[in-house]
Design a protein around this motif. Structure first.
Motif: not given
Length: 443
Positions: A291-303
């Motif tokens: 879940r933590n890695e998925a959240e990191r990816r989610a924020r990264a694809v916006i950034a």
């Protein structure tokens, strides 16, 4: 067997047999049972309810009333996301490209969605704000688009769950929308027929949702999770707040513009938070990462802009004019507007979100009757949301329409839906609970 007897049995509180449920679903789809008798049965179900067995049987009969999509040719895990409906809820438009960008080649979003229901907006209506966007891809083209681009969003194909398509339209105009067995069977028949391995359900609760209380929302979520898990799918539900509109924009083209803004990194905090949460939960549900890695990816694809680029890619693949992604002012624009101002100093203390949704429909952005046309340009830009400070005479919202009568009617409803107070109201959570096959976890 007669439809009259089935209506009478449910009216009197009896449990319908599997055979009775099959008779009415199959007969309605075949055109042998008229709308008025199905409307009567829907109202009887609304008033009398259904057992778990009845609801499961209804779901399976609806699912098997038409084609069932086979996504096994896709090389990774297939996922789907569904919201029970809210005001300003445009998260599907953000989540699909986010997931496609988060896990390319691993996770595929095969999203089938619907039109506006009651006071809530529909994802298809929003997408059709984009000139040329094709929501009616044939199954082969749909799967090809998902394979090539990681995701696609279409409406129900002509023969996918035709029973739901027929009943969905009736429920919208017969005051039988907010009924747990009917909502659960409608949603899960489509999600199961659409063929995805993992399904995330966003169950809205509050004044702008069909579920008005957290216990009711949890009951609906538990019903749907049990149906899906019983059919061998991974299913999870989030109970999220709809006591306030999500984001700032309500209305079809306005919501598309807000999604573009959000994926560009400039969206409102609540919409960004919910899009990240939903995308993260769904990717984590596949098991490819934590879940933590998925959240990191989610924020990264916006950034890094890759989620916005993926949205543009999907719009192009489905025939839409990609210029609107670079310049949202090319989306439909209303000819008329009216600014609503605060009557006093203080705070926005309460929003009757259902009435705000009705106001948007009155402006032209939704259907008040089954055959109403949608005005994609109309809607509401909310300048002040729940809990925010206002000064007397300060703009609270701008309303858009293409008809003076509709503008006046929508404005009256909107103004009555907003309450003000001298003291700042308490903060409200965006997430109340998570429901899985293991039980309920409160946030």
């Amino acid at each position: 067997m007669r439809m009259y007897d089935i209506i009478e049995a449910k009216r009197d509180g009896h449990e319908l047999t599997d055979e009775q449920i099959a008779f009415f679903v199959r007969g309605y789809v075949a055109g042998k049972i008229p709308d008025y008798q199905v409307s009567a049965l829907l109202m009887a179900i609304f008033l009398r309810g259904m057992t778990d067995r009845e609801t499961t049987t209804l779901t399976l009969e609806m699912m098997n009333s038409g084609d069932v999509v086979d996504l096994s040719a896709l090389p990774g895990t297939t996922v789907d996301k569904h919201s029970t409906g809210g005001v300003g809820d445009k998260t599907s438009l953000a989540v699909v490209p986010m997931i496609a960008a988060m896990a390319p080649g691993e996770v595929f979003v095969a999203k089938m969605t619907g039109r506006g229901l009651g006071h809530t907006g529909g994802t298809l209506d929003k997408l059709e704000s984009i000139p040329g966007f094709n929501c009616s891809l044939a199954e082969d083209a749909f799967i090809g688009c998902v394979r090539a681009h990681g995701g696609a969003i279409i409406g129900q194909t002509g023969n996918l769950v035709p029973a739901d398509k027929l009943m969905y339209a009736l429920r919208d105009v017969t005051a039988t929308v907010d009924c747990i067995p009917l909502i659960a069977s409608s949603i899960m028949s489509k999600k199961l027929a659409a063929g995805s391995n993992c399904i995330l359900l966003d169950v809205k609760v509050g004044s702008g949702a069909f579920m008005k209380s957290v216990p009711d929302a949890i009951e609906l979520a538990e019903t749907m999770v049990a149906i899906g898990e019983g059919m061998g799918r991974r299913v999870e539900a989030l109970i999220t707040n709809m006591d306030r509109p999500l984001g700032r924009n309500i209305g079809n083209a306005l919501e598309v513009a807000e999604v573009i803004d959000t994926l560009a990194g400039h969206g409102p905090d609540d919409l960004t938070h919910e899009a990240v949460m939903l995308a993260s939960e769904l990717v984590a549900l596949t098991g490819i990462c934590s879940r933590n890695e998925a959240e990191r990816r989610a924020r990264a694809v916006i950034a890094d802009g890759s989620a916005l680029a993926k949205l543009k890619e999907i719009v192009a693949a489905q025939g839409g004019d990609t210029r609107v992604i670079d310049d949202p002012s090319l989306l439909p624009q209303a000819a008329l507007s009216r600014t609503v101002t605060a009557p006093r100093d203080g705070f926005v203390a309460h929003i009757d979100t259902e009435q705000v949704g009705i106001a948007s429909a009155q402006l032209g952005g939704g259907r008040l009757k089954i055959d109403d046309d949608i005005d994609h340009a109309s809607g509401i830009e909310l300048l002040k949301n729940y809990g925010e400070a206002v000064r007397e005479g300060e703009a609270v919202a701008v309303l858009f329409a293409n008809d003076e009568r509709k503008l006046a009617e929508g404005a009256a409803t909107f103004e009555a839906a907003i309450s003000y107070a001298g003291a700042e109201p308490p903060a409200e959570p965006l997430l109340y609970a998570t429901v899985t096959r293991d039980g309920v976890q409160r946030a």
